[in-house]
Each structure stands twice: as C-alpha cells, then as structure tokens.
Write an enzyme that holds these catalytic residues in place. Structure first.
Site, short mmCIF file in Angstrom:
data_model
loop_
_atom_site.label_atom_id
_atom_site.label_comp_id
_atom_site.label_asym_id
_atom_site.label_seq_id
_atom_site.Cartn_x
_atom_site.Cartn_y
_atom_site.Cartn_z
N LYS A 108 -75.94 10.98 76.93
CA LYS A 108 -76.80 11.81 76.07
C LYS A 108 -76.26 11.75 74.64
O LYS A 108 -76.22 10.67 74.07
CB LYS A 108 -76.87 13.23 76.65
CG LYS A 108 -77.51 13.28 78.05
CD LYS A 108 -77.75 14.69 78.51
CE LYS A 108 -78.52 14.76 79.82
NZ LYS A 108 -77.65 14.68 81.02
N GLU B 61 -63.10 1.00 95.72
CA GLU B 61 -62.92 2.37 96.23
C GLU B 61 -61.47 2.80 96.04
O GLU B 61 -60.55 2.01 96.29
CB GLU B 61 -63.30 2.43 97.71
CG GLU B 61 -64.80 2.53 97.88
CD GLU B 61 -65.24 2.50 99.34
OE1 GLU B 61 -64.41 2.75 100.22
OE2 GLU B 61 -66.43 2.22 99.57
N TYR C 15 -66.00 -4.26 94.08
CA TYR C 15 -65.78 -3.02 94.84
C TYR C 15 -64.39 -2.50 94.54
O TYR C 15 -63.43 -3.28 94.50
CB TYR C 15 -65.90 -3.28 96.35
CG TYR C 15 -67.14 -2.64 96.91
CD1 TYR C 15 -67.30 -1.25 96.85
CD2 TYR C 15 -68.16 -3.39 97.46
CE1 TYR C 15 -68.45 -0.64 97.33
CE2 TYR C 15 -69.31 -2.79 97.94
CZ TYR C 15 -69.45 -1.41 97.87
OH TYR C 15 -70.58 -0.82 98.33
N ARG D 238 -75.35 5.12 81.13
CA ARG D 238 -75.80 6.13 82.10
C ARG D 238 -74.68 6.38 83.11
O ARG D 238 -74.16 5.45 83.70
CB ARG D 238 -77.06 5.63 82.79
CG ARG D 238 -77.77 6.63 83.65
CD ARG D 238 -79.22 6.27 83.78
NE ARG D 238 -79.89 6.40 82.49
CZ ARG D 238 -80.37 7.54 82.00
NH1 ARG D 238 -80.29 8.65 82.70
NH2 ARG D 238 -80.94 7.58 80.81
N THR E 109 -72.48 14.23 81.55
CA THR E 109 -73.00 12.87 81.59
C THR E 109 -72.42 12.15 80.38
O THR E 109 -71.86 12.78 79.47
CB THR E 109 -74.54 12.84 81.52
OG1 THR E 109 -74.95 13.68 80.45
CG2 THR E 109 -75.16 13.30 82.83
N ASP F 20 -70.71 22.69 82.11
CA ASP F 20 -71.47 21.44 82.16
C ASP F 20 -71.88 21.15 80.72
O ASP F 20 -72.83 21.73 80.19
CB ASP F 20 -72.69 21.66 83.07
CG ASP F 20 -73.57 20.42 83.17
OD1 ASP F 20 -73.44 19.52 82.30
OD2 ASP F 20 -74.39 20.35 84.09
N1 DSN Z 1 -82.67 15.74 83.15
C1 DSN Z 1 -81.73 15.91 82.07
C2 DSN Z 1 -82.37 16.45 80.84
O1 DSN Z 1 -83.36 15.88 80.43
O2 DSN Z 1 -81.92 17.42 80.26
C3 DSN Z 1 -80.56 16.69 82.48
O3 DSN Z 1 -80.00 16.12 83.61
#
Ligand code: DSN
Length: 414
Positions: free
Chosen positions: A226, A53, A51, A232, A223, A197
């Site tokens: 990707k 925080e 933990y 993740r 994120t 984003d």
């Molecule tokens: N759900 C994702 C996508 O597949 O583009 C984006 O968060």
C-alpha cells in the site's frame, strides 16, 4: 527464450491491457500503489522457483543459500526501517499476518476488540463472514457520531466493559491520525495485548509523517504493497519476547513455503523506503490528500471527519443524491478509479454504501503534486455531475487519459 507473448497471447493481452489501464486511468484506490521497476523485476525473478519452508539457516530444503540471504536482508531492513526488535516477512497477505497474530496470542473463543467494519475496520478485525469473527468473540468500537473520529474515552469505557484479551488499532477507512500511546494505555489498564494493523499507513510511518506504533504495540502487522510501495504481501513486527511464538504461528502453523520472490521484493522496497526521497514521497502523499479534500469540499462535497490527516479521504455522496456505488460507477466511466465505501453510521449495505474512499498513494508515485490535485478534483466533480450522461463521461475519460499521460508510471515508464 519464449516470452509470454509467444507462448500465451491471451495472458500477454491481459498484461498489455492492464499496463494501458494503469497508465491511462487515475488510480485512487487508497490501498493501491505502483512498485518500482526494481521491485517488479525482483518479484518476476527465478526466486519464485524455490521452496524454503522454515527460516534463514533452518530450512526443510537444500539449496536455500541464496534465499537465506534475501530473506535475512528483508528481516534486517524491516527491523531497521521501523526500529523493531523482530520482523517476520513471510505472511503472504495482511489477512494472514493478522491470522498469525491471533494464533500466537489467544485461543479460539477468546475476546478481541477492534473497530467495526462499518466505521473503517478490516474484514479480519472480526467480521462475522471472516475466520476472525467465526473463531473469536469480537466486540467493536466505532467513531464518534459528531466528529466521525475516534473517541478514546469511549474506547476505554468499552474496553473496561468488554475486557478483551487483544485490542486492535489500525484501519482500512479512517482518515485521521491514530494515537498509539493512548491505545497502549487503554490496553495496559485492562491487561490486554495491543495489536496494530498498520497496513494502510505503513509508508507514512516509514516516511515519518505518521507516528509509529512500534514501541507501543506488542505486534504490528502490515501489508507491503500500500503506502509502503512494495510487492503484494505482508509482514509483522513483534517484540523480542513474542518473536518465537509469532514465527511458529506463521510457519508451520499457518503457512507452508514462503514466497521468496515476494520476500526479496519486500527487501528491495524496504531499502527504497530508507532513502531520503521516500520521506518526501510520504509527505507529498498527505499533502495531496489534503489538497484533494479541499478541492472537493470547495465544490460542495462533504468530507467525512472534515478532512484528512493521512493518505485517504472519505466522501459522503448522499449530499449529491448518489449512493457510493453510483458515484463509483460514474467515476470509473471517466477513468477515475475509486471504491465505494461505507461511511460511519451508513444506512446502506457494503455493496451499495453512502460514500467513496479516495487515496493519493498511487497518484503521488506518478509525481502528481498538490497543484495537480485541483485538476483531479475538477475531473471528479465533472464526472459526478455528468453521472447520467455516458457520452460526457467518455469525453471526460479522454481528457483524464491525456492528463495522466504527463505523469510516468513507476515500473512501466521509469
Ligand atoms: N482490501 C484492502 C483495502 O482496500 O483497504 C485492505 O485489505
């Protein structure tokens, strides 16, 4: 030490099945990728037990001396990789990175403008079924009906009319390059904040094959799993002026304990993305997407916006008499993993759709090259043609698995 295989055979079986699936299928979900063995090892480490925080050096728990080091490394590397003034690596997901951005910038009821979900926007960019659409007053821009690409003059016109406090750029289903400077100019002209984003294209930006929003946007969210090929999770880059506001919007306002195993995994991924090979990877992702678009288009499929400038393409499946859902079902039966996706001005619902979204980040991580995309396009066409023939689809699946076995999976075979 007991392993999952000995103490929980059911879950061990799921993991084994999933390893097999990831090896045997051709994964073309545009938002998915394979992390390296080093990222997998880090996210599966004892760092999950801690933990922490707070932020490095200012925690609400004792014993944070090790995770302070890994979180600071993740922050420093994110800043270095993207040339940013400030980084926060704690958001658990892209949705939370965006939520914290809204929390730090505007009040409930304020106006925000983003791209319509039907034209490629994201759930958290104002969908009425999401917190964003419930808490804020959203206005939407879309793509041009003829070009199926952004029409910046129209975005400008809508921004002047709607007068949002925030303009969002960055999408989940948009295959063309984004002009962030143009968005900055539009935001400045109405005194709005620019939020980018970059989740889908973060790896392309890190690899230098898509222009960066850093320097134009006030806050950039992303994120990390990707095109960036990390674990993740998510992060945000902000100007120095917004650093404190954003940090307190993440913790204590929105989240509690940060996931230190994931944060350390992000640090590993950022280091990997600084290596020269990552530039080659990013370039190859785009070349592969373009090769795949050419292959499918040569076989008579209509590619939305006429092609791609990034890692994904959208295919209009109406021309071959299929909804997106039917196309997705035929392809998965042959081991080809894509997702049904609305296309601009789609008359169908998001559960049916008139198109599919195809991405090359995961295939490129398996080292498929542009020439291999001819085979992939061939399998896609064959499977769509055989859509009503279960046996034929299963046979194509066997061929696909054979083809896939030539390409080792990072984290599993490498
Ligand atoms: N759900 C994702 C996508 O597949 O583009 C984006 O968060």
């Amino acid at each position: 030490m007991p392993t999952v295989a000995t103490c929980d055979p059911e879950i061990a079986q799921v993991i084994e099945n999933e390893q097999r699936r990831q090896r045997h299928q051709l994964v073309m979900i545009a938002s998915e990728n394979y992390t390296s063995a080093a990222v997998l090892e880090t996210t599966g480490s004892v760092l999950t037990n801690k933990y922490a925080e707070g932020y490095p050096g200012r925690r609400y728990y004792a014993g944070c001396e090790n995770v302070d080091v890994s979180e600071q490394l993740a922050i420093d590397r994110a800043k270095q990789l993207f040339g940013a003034e400030h980084a926060n690596v704690q958001p658990h997901s892209g949705a939370q990175a965006n939520m914290a951005a809204f929390f730090s910038l505007v009040n409930p009821g304020d106006r925000i403008m983003g791209m319509s979900l039907n034209h490629g926007g994201h759930l958290t960019h104002g969908s009425p079924v999401n917190f964003s659409g419930k808490l804020y007053e959203f206005g939407f821009y879309g793509v041009n009906a003829d070009t199926e690409a952004l029409d910046y003059a129209e975005v400008q016109r809508q921004a002047e009319e709607f007068k949002p406090a925030i303009i969002i750029a960055g999408y989940t289903a948009y295959p063309m390059e984004i002009d962030f400077k143009r968005f900055r100019d539009i935001a400045d002209s109405i005194n709005a904040i620019l939020l980018v984003d970059m989740a889908h294209i973060a790896g392309l930006i890190a690899g230098g094959v898509h222009p960066s929003p850093v320097g134009y946007a006030d806050i950039v969210t992303s994120t990390t799993h990707k095109t960036l090929r990390g674990p993740r999770g998510a992060m945000a880059l902000t100007t120095a002026a917004l650093s404190r506001k954003y940090n307190s919007a993440v913790f204590p306002n929105m989240q509690g304990g940060p996931m230190q195993h994931a944060i350390a995994g992000k640090a590993v991924a950022f280091r990997e993305a600084m290596q020269p090979e990552f530039k080659k990877y990013a370039r190859q992702v785009v070349q592969n997407a373009q090769a795949l678009a050419s292959g499918l288009s040569a076989a008579g499929l209509r590619i939305v916006a006429g092609g791609t400038e990034n890692h994904m393409l959208l295919v209009d499946t109406r021309a071959i008499g299929l909804t997106g859902r039917q196309a997705e079902e035929a392809l998965i039966a042959a081991g080809l993993v894509v997702n049904k996706n609305t296309i601009p001005f789609d008359p169908e619902s998001p559960m049916v759709t008139s198109g599919i979204r195809i991405g090359t980040p995961a295939l490129t991580s398996r080292d498929l090259k542009a020439a291999d995309m001819e085979n992939v396009a061939g399998y896609i066409i064959e499977a769509l043609d055989a859509r009503d023939n279960e046996d034929k689809l299963a046979n194509i699946g066997v061929e696909v698995a054979k083809f896939a076995s030539h390409f080792p999976v990072p984290g599993l075979d490498l």
